[in-house]
Design a protein around this motif. Structure first.
Motif, PDB file in Angstrom:
ATOM      1  N   ASP A 256       0.864  -1.269   0.063  1.00  0.00           N
ATOM      2  CA  ASP A 256      -0.036   0.130  -0.124  1.00  0.00           C
ATOM      3  C   ASP A 256       0.913   1.256  -0.009  1.00  0.00           C
ATOM      4  OD1 ASP A 256      -2.189   1.728   0.417  1.00  0.00           O
ATOM      5  OD2 ASP A 256      -1.771   1.800   2.543  1.00  0.00           O
ATOM      6  N   LYS A 257       0.699   2.051  -0.930  1.00  0.00           N
ATOM      7  CA  LYS A 257       1.427   3.324  -1.290  1.00  0.00           C
ATOM      8  C   LYS A 257       1.573   4.313  -0.038  1.00  0.00           C
ATOM      9  CE  LYS A 257       2.397   6.267  -5.045  1.00  0.00           C
ATOM     10  NZ  LYS A 257       1.996   7.832  -4.767  1.00  0.00           N
ATOM     11  N   GLU A 258       0.159   4.436   0.380  1.00  0.00           N
ATOM     12  CA  GLU A 258       0.285   5.293   1.500  1.00  0.00           C
ATOM     13  C   GLU A 258       0.699   5.052   2.470  1.00  0.00           C
ATOM     14  OE1 GLU A 258      -3.583   7.386   1.825  1.00  0.00           O
ATOM     15  OE2 GLU A 258      -3.280   7.927   3.675  1.00  0.00           O
ATOM     16  N   SER A 259       0.679   3.626   3.090  1.00  0.00           N
ATOM     17  CA  SER A 259       1.299   3.217   4.175  1.00  0.00           C
ATOM     18  C   SER A 259       2.896   3.234   4.218  1.00  0.00           C
ATOM     19  CB  SER A 259       1.097   1.635   4.409  1.00  0.00           C
ATOM     20  OG  SER A 259      -0.245   1.606   4.569  1.00  0.00           O
ATOM     21  N   MET A 260       3.415   2.845   3.117  1.00  0.00           N
ATOM     22  CA  MET A 260       4.992   3.109   2.766  1.00  0.00           C
ATOM     23  C   MET A 260       5.323   4.365   2.865  1.00  0.00           C
ATOM     24  SD  MET A 260       6.581   1.815  -1.050  1.00  0.00           S
ATOM     25  CE  MET A 260       6.517   3.393  -1.973  1.00  0.00           C
ATOM     26  N   GLU A 261       4.875   5.400   2.407  1.00  0.00           N
ATOM     27  CA  GLU A 261       5.135   6.934   2.381  1.00  0.00           C
ATOM     28  C   GLU A 261       5.044   7.543   3.464  1.00  0.00           C
ATOM     29  OE1 GLU A 261       3.041   8.674  -1.052  1.00  0.00           O
ATOM     30  OE2 GLU A 261       4.283   7.926  -2.682  1.00  0.00           O
ATOM     31  N   LYS A 262       3.891   6.834   4.440  1.00  0.00           N
ATOM     32  CA  LYS A 262       3.760   7.669   5.692  1.00  0.00           C
ATOM     33  C   LYS A 262       4.954   7.164   6.564  1.00  0.00           C
ATOM     34  CE  LYS A 262      -0.296   8.273   8.638  1.00  0.00           C
ATOM     35  NZ  LYS A 262      -1.474   7.835   8.957  1.00  0.00           N
ATOM     36  N   ARG A 263       5.501   6.060   6.265  1.00  0.00           N
ATOM     37  CA  ARG A 263       6.745   5.491   7.272  1.00  0.00           C
ATOM     38  C   ARG A 263       7.932   5.671   6.612  1.00  0.00           C
ATOM     39  NH1 ARG A 263       1.868   3.381   7.680  1.00  0.00           N
ATOM     40  NH2 ARG A 263       1.056   2.496   9.641  1.00  0.00           N
ATOM     41  N   GLY A 264       8.053   6.661   5.741  1.00  0.00           N
ATOM     42  CA  GLY A 264       9.399   6.954   5.077  1.00  0.00           C
ATOM     43  C   GLY A 264      10.115   5.983   4.158  1.00  0.00           C
ATOM     44  N   LEU A 265       9.409   4.868   3.913  1.00  0.00           N
ATOM     45  CA  LEU A 265      10.003   3.758   3.167  1.00  0.00           C
ATOM     46  C   LEU A 265       9.846   4.015   1.566  1.00  0.00           C
ATOM     47  CD1 LEU A 265       8.698   0.865   5.180  1.00  0.00           C
ATOM     48  CD2 LEU A 265      11.174   2.045   5.243  1.00  0.00           C
ATOM     49  N   LYS A 266      10.827   3.480   0.805  1.00  0.00           N
ATOM     50  CA  LYS A 266      10.462   3.660  -0.372  1.00  0.00           C
ATOM     51  C   LYS A 266      10.922   2.131  -1.156  1.00  0.00           C
ATOM     52  CE  LYS A 266      13.154   7.859  -0.726  1.00  0.00           C
ATOM     53  NZ  LYS A 266      13.306   7.892   0.866  1.00  0.00           N
ATOM     54  N   THR A 267      10.533   1.877  -2.498  1.00  0.00           N
ATOM     55  CA  THR A 267      10.597   0.507  -3.030  1.00  0.00           C
ATOM     56  C   THR A 267      11.995  -0.100  -2.704  1.00  0.00           C
ATOM     57  OG1 THR A 267      10.696   1.598  -5.120  1.00  0.00           O
ATOM     58  CG2 THR A 267       8.582   0.296  -4.480  1.00  0.00           C
ATOM     59  N   ASP A 268      12.959   0.710  -2.773  1.00  0.00           N
ATOM     60  CA  ASP A 268      14.308  -0.126  -2.808  1.00  0.00           C
ATOM     61  C   ASP A 268      14.556  -0.415  -1.484  1.00  0.00           C
ATOM     62  OD1 ASP A 268      14.969   2.675  -2.191  1.00  0.00           O
ATOM     63  OD2 ASP A 268      16.326   2.964  -3.509  1.00  0.00           O
ATOM     64  N   ASP A 269      13.690  -0.077  -0.326  1.00  0.00           N
ATOM     65  CA  ASP A 269      13.940  -0.421   0.885  1.00  0.00           C
ATOM     66  C   ASP A 269      13.406  -1.903   1.377  1.00  0.00           C
ATOM     67  OD1 ASP A 269      15.027   1.929   2.008  1.00  0.00           O
ATOM     68  OD2 ASP A 269      12.866   2.778   2.188  1.00  0.00           O
ATOM     69  N   PHE A 270      12.779  -2.430   0.245  1.00  0.00           N
ATOM     70  CA  PHE A 270      12.222  -3.923   0.348  1.00  0.00           C
ATOM     71  C   PHE A 270      13.173  -4.805   0.129  1.00  0.00           C
ATOM     72  CE2 PHE A 270       8.076  -1.053  -0.018  1.00  0.00           C
ATOM     73  CZ  PHE A 270       8.013  -1.174   1.300  1.00  0.00           C
ATOM     74  N   ALA A 271      13.073  -6.113   0.342  1.00  0.00           N
ATOM     75  CA  ALA A 271      13.948  -7.216   0.476  1.00  0.00           C
ATOM     76  C   ALA A 271      13.756  -8.074  -0.926  1.00  0.00           C
ATOM     77  CB  ALA A 271      14.175  -8.038   1.661  1.00  0.00           C
ATOM     78  N   ILE A 272      12.574  -7.852  -1.270  1.00  0.00           N
ATOM     79  CA  ILE A 272      11.724  -8.415  -2.546  1.00  0.00           C
ATOM     80  C   ILE A 272      11.024  -7.562  -3.652  1.00  0.00           C
ATOM     81  CG2 ILE A 272      11.483 -10.790  -1.600  1.00  0.00           C
ATOM     82  CD1 ILE A 272       8.822 -10.286  -1.058  1.00  0.00           C
ATOM     83  N   PRO A 273      11.067  -7.909  -4.714  1.00  0.00           N
ATOM     84  CA  PRO A 273      10.170  -6.955  -5.596  1.00  0.00           C
ATOM     85  C   PRO A 273       8.621  -7.048  -5.065  1.00  0.00           C
ATOM     86  CG  PRO A 273      11.283  -8.742  -6.884  1.00  0.00           C
ATOM     87  CD  PRO A 273      11.591  -9.299  -5.311  1.00  0.00           C
ATOM     88  N   VAL A 274       8.291  -5.781  -5.089  1.00  0.00           N
ATOM     89  CA  VAL A 274       6.871  -5.739  -4.700  1.00  0.00           C
ATOM     90  C   VAL A 274       5.970  -4.689  -5.921  1.00  0.00           C
ATOM     91  CG1 VAL A 274       6.953  -5.965  -2.557  1.00  0.00           C
ATOM     92  CG2 VAL A 274       7.177  -3.661  -3.423  1.00  0.00           C
ATOM     93  N   GLU A 275       4.566  -4.951  -6.040  1.00  0.00           N
ATOM     94  CA  GLU A 275       4.034  -3.877  -6.663  1.00  0.00           C
ATOM     95  C   GLU A 275       3.197  -2.746  -5.724  1.00  0.00           C
ATOM     96  OE1 GLU A 275       1.490  -5.899  -9.283  1.00  0.00           O
ATOM     97  OE2 GLU A 275       0.321  -4.115  -9.968  1.00  0.00           O
ATOM     98  N   VAL A 276       3.710  -1.775  -5.887  1.00  0.00           N
ATOM     99  CA  VAL A 276       3.066  -0.831  -5.099  1.00  0.00           C
ATOM    100  C   VAL A 276       1.584  -0.287  -5.785  1.00  0.00           C
ATOM    101  CG1 VAL A 276       3.499   1.660  -3.957  1.00  0.00           C
ATOM    102  CG2 VAL A 276       5.472   0.049  -4.204  1.00  0.00           C
ATOM    103  N   MET A 277       0.825  -0.121  -4.894  1.00  0.00           N
ATOM    104  CA  MET A 277      -0.470   0.350  -5.271  1.00  0.00           C
ATOM    105  C   MET A 277      -1.243   1.583  -4.445  1.00  0.00           C
ATOM    106  SD  MET A 277      -3.075  -2.929  -6.197  1.00  0.00           S
ATOM    107  CE  MET A 277      -2.930  -3.441  -8.043  1.00  0.00           C
TER     108      MET A 277
END
Lengths: 97, 118, 119
Positions: B79-100
């Motif tokens: 979830d894009k909003e949850s990710m951004e609210k917590r200061g995270l970016k896609t390259d912080d994740f250990a696996i490929p994900v689809e941000v929505m």
């Protein structure tokens, strides 16, 4: 889809997340501590009023009575366990634990 | 055959739910179902690179996350909003994900037969 | 309609989840629905602890599940969660059984609705 929320919106963001994701007209059911959010005049009333614009909002009567809530945000419908079952029959459920 | 989605919302390690949300995929993978997972709210931290749980004496997630796909859970949504609210970016994740975005998450939830929250 | 239930929260007197689930199941059965299975996961395995002894004026949660099991409802205790918590087969109430997460998968495939109760 039926969105079931059981956390007090004063303590947790489950109701907010649910409202953000729920599709228009999806029913939202408040059970357990989530019914505290349905009390009239509380700090989260605007959140519930916002939800009511796009969703039917239900609250479980047994949980409301148990917590002594006498005045609810207008528009919130009080239901019993049998109605809860009917909602599940009509919609696939998702619980926002 | 059912479309089953695991919706993870709890933070990792503070409670067992995030761990069980992974365990369940490994078992469900043996059955003929269409599996997917959503990470939203604090659960976005479950996907973070560099988690080291050794000092807690508990198993971490970093061995399990990359094999979810092998167990039939091919779609991992964040979830894009949850990710951004917590200061995270896609390259912080250990696996490929689809941000929505919220509407996208709502839509894919609607398409499921069963949603199991963790 | 076939309805499956997953409960994630025990230790059964800590949280209302077990009570809500039970009342929901009771109401569903009264309406003629079939309960496809009740899967007790995580701390919910303690819902069926044989030796629980609540005060006399309180509800007896384990007995309630056992009575539901006697009516033919399949009450399944997650084996991995049970082992972690020392819940051996001889320590669970009659009319319930220990099995794997595969049972939850089957409930999800066979039931038309699956409702989760938890923390």
């Amino acid at each position: 889809m039926l969105h079931i929320v059981n956390k007090s919106p004063y303590m947790k963001s489950s109701l907010e997340s649910c409202i953000r994701v729920a599709q228009k007209n999806d029913p939202i059911l408040l059970i357990e501590d989530a019914v505290l959010g349905a009390a009239a005049g509380g700090g989260v009333e605007s959140l519930v009023q916002g939800a009511l614009k796009n969703h039917p909002v239900y609250a479980l009567g047994a949980d409301i009575s148990a917590r002594g809530l006498s005045s609810l945000t207008p528009g919130v419908k009080v239901i019993d366990y049998a109605d809860f079952v009917d909602l599940v029959e009509q919609h696939k459920p998702m619980t926002w634990l | 055959m059912a479309k089953i989605m695991f919706v993870n919302r709890n933070a990792p390690h503070g409670t067992i739910y995030a761990w069980e949300g992974l365990e369940v995929v490994l078992i469900f993978g043996a059955y003929e179902n269409e599996l997917s997972a959503v990470y939203m709210d604090d659960a976005v931290f479950s996907l973070k690179k560099g988690q080291d749980t050794s000092a807690l004496g508990i198993k971490g997630f970093l061995q399990t996350l990359p094999v979810l796909e092998d167990y039939g859970c091919e779609k991992i949504y964040v979830d894009k909003e949850s990710m951004e609210k917590r200061g995270l970016k896609t390259d912080d994740f250990a696996i490929p994900v689809e941000v929505m975005d919220s509407a996208g998450i709502g839509k894919i939830m609607e398409e499921q037969d069963v949603i199991l929250p963790f | 309609m076939k309805i499956g239930v997953m409960i994630q929260e025990g230790p059964s007197y800590n949280h209302e989840a077990s009570d809500t689930a039970y009342k929901f199941i009771e109401a569903a059965m009264a309406k003629g629905h079939t309960i496809q299975g009740v899967f007790l996961y995580d701390d919910a395995v303690t819902n069926v602890a044989r030796h629980m002894e609540p005060p006399q004026d309180d509800r007896h949660i384990a007995r309630r599940w056992s009575e539901l099991g006697a009516k033919g409802v399949d009450i399944v205790v997650c084996v991995a969660a049970a082992k972690r918590r020392g819940m051996k087969p001889e320590l669970i109430v009659d009319n319930t059984r220990i099995s794997g997460l595969g049972q939850l998968s089957e409930i999800c495939t066979e039931a038309e609705r699956v409702v989760t109760f938890g923390d």
